[in-house]
Design a protein around this motif. Sequence first.
Motif, short mmCIF file in Angstrom:
data_model
loop_
_atom_site.label_atom_id
_atom_site.label_comp_id
_atom_site.label_asym_id
_atom_site.label_seq_id
_atom_site.Cartn_x
_atom_site.Cartn_y
_atom_site.Cartn_z
N THR A 189 16.34 -0.75 28.56
CA THR A 189 17.10 -0.96 27.33
C THR A 189 16.19 -0.96 26.11
O THR A 189 14.98 -1.20 26.20
N TYR A 190 16.81 -0.69 24.97
CA TYR A 190 16.10 -0.69 23.70
C TYR A 190 15.44 -2.04 23.45
O TYR A 190 14.29 -2.11 23.04
N LYS A 191 16.18 -3.09 23.73
CA LYS A 191 15.68 -4.45 23.52
C LYS A 191 14.44 -4.72 24.38
O LYS A 191 13.45 -5.29 23.91
N SER A 192 14.49 -4.30 25.63
CA SER A 192 13.34 -4.53 26.52
C SER A 192 12.13 -3.70 26.09
O SER A 192 10.99 -4.14 26.23
N GLU A 221 14.19 -9.61 15.60
CA GLU A 221 15.38 -9.30 16.39
C GLU A 221 15.25 -7.86 16.92
O GLU A 221 15.36 -6.91 16.14
N PRO A 222 14.99 -7.67 18.20
CA PRO A 222 14.79 -6.34 18.76
C PRO A 222 15.92 -5.35 18.46
O PRO A 222 15.67 -4.15 18.34
N ASP A 223 17.15 -5.84 18.33
CA ASP A 223 18.27 -4.94 18.04
C ASP A 223 18.12 -4.27 16.67
O ASP A 223 18.76 -3.25 16.41
N TYR A 224 17.30 -4.84 15.80
CA TYR A 224 17.12 -4.30 14.45
C TYR A 224 15.79 -3.56 14.28
O TYR A 224 15.34 -3.35 13.17
N LYS A 233 8.54 -5.25 25.21
CA LYS A 233 7.31 -4.77 25.85
C LYS A 233 6.29 -4.30 24.80
O LYS A 233 5.10 -4.57 24.93
N ALA A 234 6.78 -3.60 23.80
CA ALA A 234 5.89 -3.13 22.73
C ALA A 234 5.24 -4.30 22.00
O ALA A 234 4.06 -4.25 21.65
N GLN A 235 6.01 -5.36 21.81
CA GLN A 235 5.47 -6.55 21.15
C GLN A 235 4.39 -7.23 21.99
O GLN A 235 3.53 -7.92 21.45
N LYS A 236 4.44 -7.02 23.28
CA LYS A 236 3.44 -7.60 24.18
C LYS A 236 2.24 -6.68 24.36
O LYS A 236 1.37 -6.95 25.18
N GLY A 237 2.22 -5.57 23.61
CA GLY A 237 1.07 -4.67 23.65
C GLY A 237 1.24 -3.42 24.49
O GLY A 237 0.29 -2.64 24.65
N ASN A 238 2.41 -3.17 25.02
CA ASN A 238 2.65 -1.98 25.84
C ASN A 238 2.80 -0.76 24.92
O ASN A 238 3.84 -0.57 24.29
#
Length: 176
Positions: free
Chosen positions: A2-5, A63-66, A9-14
């Motif tokens: 999902t977009y949110k996931s 907010e990941p949705d945004y 993940k990107a925020q955690k450095g992926n």
Amino acid sequence: MTYKSLVNKAQKGNEQAFIELLQHEKVKLYKMAYLYMKNETDALDIVQETVARAFANIHAVKEPDYFSTWLTKICINTALESIRKNNKIIYMEQPIPEIAEDLALDEKMDLLEAIEQLDEKYKTVIILKYYQDLPVKDIAELLNCPQGTVKTNIHRAIQQLKKQVLKGGSQYGEQY
């Protein structure tokens, strides 16, 4: 995934998740940058700077949705900053593809030239509303202003566009 996931993940450095997010946004980013910069080279520079800023600040997405809205805001601010920094006159090299396809070429050029002459706040709401298909609510969030202000700016921009196109001697004036 999902977009949110992907955002999480990107925020955690992926980095791969970040790249995948950009795959969904790259065309929209380019079109937005091109509308402001009016040439491919400068638009690509804006997209590159936007991506660099987004990557460096991905942790700031609350907010990941945004994510898409957040990225668009970075792109707009980067383009406006570049225009102010360079303080240059921007000329339209060619019409933007896929925009107002039902209009004749002369009408497209009249409209694009009229949009170019709008104040930044009016130009931005018109681009977001009619070229990015964002609802008023999302535009208000993106620009950090009330929905009523966005509606007013859209209305005023449309009025100015009508005047510009009519003033330009357009044979289409009776349609308005």
